[in-house]
Scaffold this motif. Structure first.
Motif, PDB file in Angstrom:
ATOM      1  N   PRO A 147      26.503  16.745  30.876  1.00 21.25           N
ATOM      2  CA  PRO A 147      25.062  16.868  31.074  1.00 21.25           C
ATOM      3  C   PRO A 147      24.645  16.603  32.514  1.00 21.25           C
ATOM      4  N   MET A 148      25.373  15.766  33.231  1.00 21.65           N
ATOM      5  CA  MET A 148      25.017  15.498  34.615  1.00 21.65           C
ATOM      6  C   MET A 148      25.200  16.763  35.477  1.00 21.65           C
ATOM      7  N   LEU A 149      26.194  17.551  35.131  1.00 20.60           N
ATOM      8  CA  LEU A 149      26.462  18.770  35.883  1.00 20.60           C
ATOM      9  C   LEU A 149      25.603  19.942  35.402  1.00 20.60           C
ATOM     10  N   LEU A 150      25.445  20.081  34.092  1.00 17.21           N
ATOM     11  CA  LEU A 150      24.782  21.264  33.527  1.00 17.21           C
ATOM     12  C   LEU A 150      23.415  21.001  32.916  1.00 17.21           C
ATOM     13  N   GLY A 151      23.007  19.771  32.826  1.00 17.04           N
ATOM     14  CA  GLY A 151      21.700  19.460  32.244  1.00 17.04           C
ATOM     15  C   GLY A 151      21.710  19.572  30.732  1.00 17.04           C
ATOM     16  N   ASN A 152      20.595  20.053  30.178  1.00 16.17           N
ATOM     17  CA  ASN A 152      20.419  20.116  28.724  1.00 16.17           C
ATOM     18  C   ASN A 152      21.351  21.108  28.041  1.00 16.17           C
ATOM     19  N   ARG A 153      21.818  22.096  28.757  1.00 21.72           N
ATOM     20  CA  ARG A 153      22.641  23.136  28.131  1.00 21.72           C
ATOM     21  C   ARG A 153      24.131  22.786  28.117  1.00 21.72           C
ATOM     22  N   ALA A 154      24.501  21.575  28.489  1.00 23.59           N
ATOM     23  CA  ALA A 154      25.914  21.179  28.576  1.00 23.59           C
ATOM     24  C   ALA A 154      26.619  21.286  27.234  1.00 23.59           C
ATOM     25  N   THR A 155      25.983  20.854  26.164  1.00 27.45           N
ATOM     26  CA  THR A 155      26.608  20.904  24.845  1.00 27.45           C
ATOM     27  C   THR A 155      26.884  22.339  24.433  1.00 27.45           C
ATOM     28  N   PHE A 156      25.927  23.227  24.675  1.00 29.96           N
ATOM     29  CA  PHE A 156      26.109  24.641  24.335  1.00 29.96           C
ATOM     30  C   PHE A 156      27.233  25.263  25.150  1.00 29.96           C
ATOM     31  N   VAL A 157      27.242  25.010  26.448  1.00 29.63           N
ATOM     32  CA  VAL A 157      28.275  25.583  27.318  1.00 29.63           C
ATOM     33  C   VAL A 157      29.645  25.040  26.933  1.00 29.63           C
TER      34      VAL A 157
ATOM     35  N   ILE B  47      40.266  18.991  27.165  1.00 28.58           N
ATOM     36  CA  ILE B  47      40.075  17.918  28.142  1.00 28.58           C
ATOM     37  C   ILE B  47      39.256  18.408  29.332  1.00 28.58           C
ATOM     38  N   ILE B  48      39.558  19.595  29.819  1.00 27.26           N
ATOM     39  CA  ILE B  48      38.796  20.144  30.941  1.00 27.26           C
ATOM     40  C   ILE B  48      37.326  20.326  30.569  1.00 27.26           C
ATOM     41  N   SER B  49      37.070  20.888  29.382  1.00 24.16           N
ATOM     42  CA  SER B  49      35.677  21.136  28.998  1.00 24.16           C
ATOM     43  C   SER B  49      34.905  19.844  28.787  1.00 24.16           C
ATOM     44  N   THR B  50      35.539  18.817  28.238  1.00 22.01           N
ATOM     45  CA  THR B  50      34.806  17.573  28.017  1.00 22.01           C
ATOM     46  C   THR B  50      34.672  16.750  29.296  1.00 22.01           C
ATOM     47  N   ASP B  51      35.613  16.904  30.225  1.00 15.19           N
ATOM     48  CA  ASP B  51      35.532  16.143  31.473  1.00 15.19           C
ATOM     49  C   ASP B  51      34.576  16.762  32.483  1.00 15.19           C
ATOM     50  N   TYR B  52      34.511  18.082  32.535  1.00 14.29           N
ATOM     51  CA  TYR B  52      33.768  18.736  33.610  1.00 14.29           C
ATOM     52  C   TYR B  52      32.483  19.437  33.181  1.00 14.29           C
TER      53      TYR B  52
ATOM     54  N   MET C  30      30.023   8.645  27.796  1.00 14.60           N
ATOM     55  CA  MET C  30      31.263   8.903  27.075  1.00 14.60           C
ATOM     56  C   MET C  30      31.059  10.110  26.170  1.00 14.60           C
ATOM     57  N   VAL C  31      32.068  10.929  26.047  1.00 14.08           N
ATOM     58  CA  VAL C  31      31.993  12.142  25.236  1.00 14.08           C
ATOM     59  C   VAL C  31      32.303  11.795  23.794  1.00 14.08           C
ATOM     60  N   SER C  32      31.500  12.331  22.888  1.00 16.97           N
ATOM     61  CA  SER C  32      31.767  12.091  21.474  1.00 16.97           C
ATOM     62  C   SER C  32      32.973  12.898  21.040  1.00 16.97           C
ATOM     63  N   SER C  33      33.615  12.465  19.967  1.00 12.63           N
ATOM     64  CA  SER C  33      34.848  13.106  19.514  1.00 12.63           C
ATOM     65  C   SER C  33      34.594  14.125  18.424  1.00 12.63           C
ATOM     66  N   VAL C  34      33.532  14.896  18.551  1.00 12.29           N
ATOM     67  CA  VAL C  34      33.195  15.883  17.541  1.00 12.29           C
ATOM     68  C   VAL C  34      34.236  16.997  17.508  1.00 12.29           C
ATOM     69  N   THR C  35      34.650  17.484  18.679  1.00 11.66           N
ATOM     70  CA  THR C  35      35.546  18.627  18.702  1.00 11.66           C
ATOM     71  C   THR C  35      37.013  18.265  18.651  1.00 11.66           C
ATOM     72  N   ASN C  36      37.365  17.010  18.803  1.00 16.97           N
ATOM     73  CA  ASN C  36      38.784  16.695  18.696  1.00 16.97           C
ATOM     74  C   ASN C  36      39.095  16.019  17.366  1.00 16.97           C
ATOM     75  N   LEU C  37      38.211  16.116  16.423  1.00 13.22           N
ATOM     76  CA  LEU C  37      38.409  15.697  15.037  1.00 13.22           C
ATOM     77  C   LEU C  37      38.796  14.226  14.901  1.00 13.22           C
TER      78      LEU C  37
ATOM     79  N   PHE D 216      30.686  26.641  23.678  1.00 16.18           N
ATOM     80  CA  PHE D 216      31.031  28.041  23.925  1.00 16.18           C
ATOM     81  C   PHE D 216      32.424  28.151  24.546  1.00 16.18           C
ATOM     82  N   CYS D 217      32.719  27.308  25.505  1.00 18.97           N
ATOM     83  CA  CYS D 217      34.042  27.327  26.155  1.00 18.97           C
ATOM     84  C   CYS D 217      35.146  26.917  25.179  1.00 18.97           C
ATOM     85  N   GLN D 218      34.876  25.922  24.364  1.00 19.92           N
ATOM     86  CA  GLN D 218      35.891  25.477  23.414  1.00 19.92           C
ATOM     87  C   GLN D 218      36.135  26.499  22.317  1.00 19.92           C
ATOM     88  N   VAL D 219      35.088  27.100  21.809  1.00 23.96           N
ATOM     89  CA  VAL D 219      35.258  28.141  20.786  1.00 23.96           C
ATOM     90  C   VAL D 219      35.949  29.363  21.389  1.00 23.96           C
TER      91      VAL D 219
END
Length: 122
Positions: free
Chosen positions: A86-96, A78-83, A1-8, A99-102
Motif C-alpha cells: 500500500p505504501m507503493l501503490l496506495g489503495n489499489r495494492a491489494t487488487f494489483v 514473495i515478490i508480490s507481497t514484498d514489493y 505486515m502482510v496477511s497470510s491470505v494467499t499463502n494459506l 492480479f499478479c498472484q492469480v
C-alpha cells in the motif's frame, strides 16, 4: 505486515524449504544435462530423443518441472507481497497484488500442463 491470505496460513520456513529443496533439484538436473553434453559432445537429435525416451529421464524431468513450478510460485508470491505494498501503490495494492498472484498461478499452471504434455505426449 502482510496477511497470510494467499499463502494459506503457512509459515515462512515452509516457503524457505520449498525454495531450497527445489533449487537443489533444479541444479542437479542442470548438472545432469551438462554431464550428458560433456559425455556426448556431438549429440544429435536421435541421441537426444533416446535420452528423453527413457522413463527414468521422463520422471526426473517431471520432478524437475514440478520443482520449477513450486520455486516460481514461492518466488512470485514473495515478490508480490514484498514489493506490491500500500505504501507503493496506495489503495489499489491489494487488487494489483491479487492480479499478479492469480496471473502467476495461471501461467505456472499452463506451463506445467504444457510441460507434462511435452514429456508424456507422443
Amino acid at each position: 505486515m502482510v496477511s497470510s491470505v494467499t499463502n494459506l496460513g503457512r509459515r515462512g520456513l515452509y516457503d524457505w524449504l520449498v525454495q531450497r529443496f527445489s533449487a537443489v533439484i533444479l541444479a542437479s538436473y542442470c548438472f545432469c544435462l551438462l554431464g550428458s553434453f560433456v559425455v556426448h559432445p556431438d549429440m544429435d537429435y536421435l541421441q537426444w530423443k533416446a535420452l528423453f525416451d527413457s522413463n527414468t529421464m521422463r520422471i526426473y524431468s517431471l520432478i524437475t518441472l514440478l520443482s520449477l513450478c513450486a520455486h516460481a510460485w514461492v518466488g512470485m508470491w514473495i515478490i508480490s507481497t514484498d514489493y506490491l505494498t500500500p505504501m507503493l501503490l496506495g489503495n489499489r495494492a491489494t487488487f494489483v497484488r491479487l492480479f499478479c498472484q492469480v496471473g502467476s498461478a495461471i501461467l505456472i499452471a499452463i506451463y506445467l500442463i504444457w510441460g507434462v504434455q511435452i514429456l508424456w505426449g507422443n
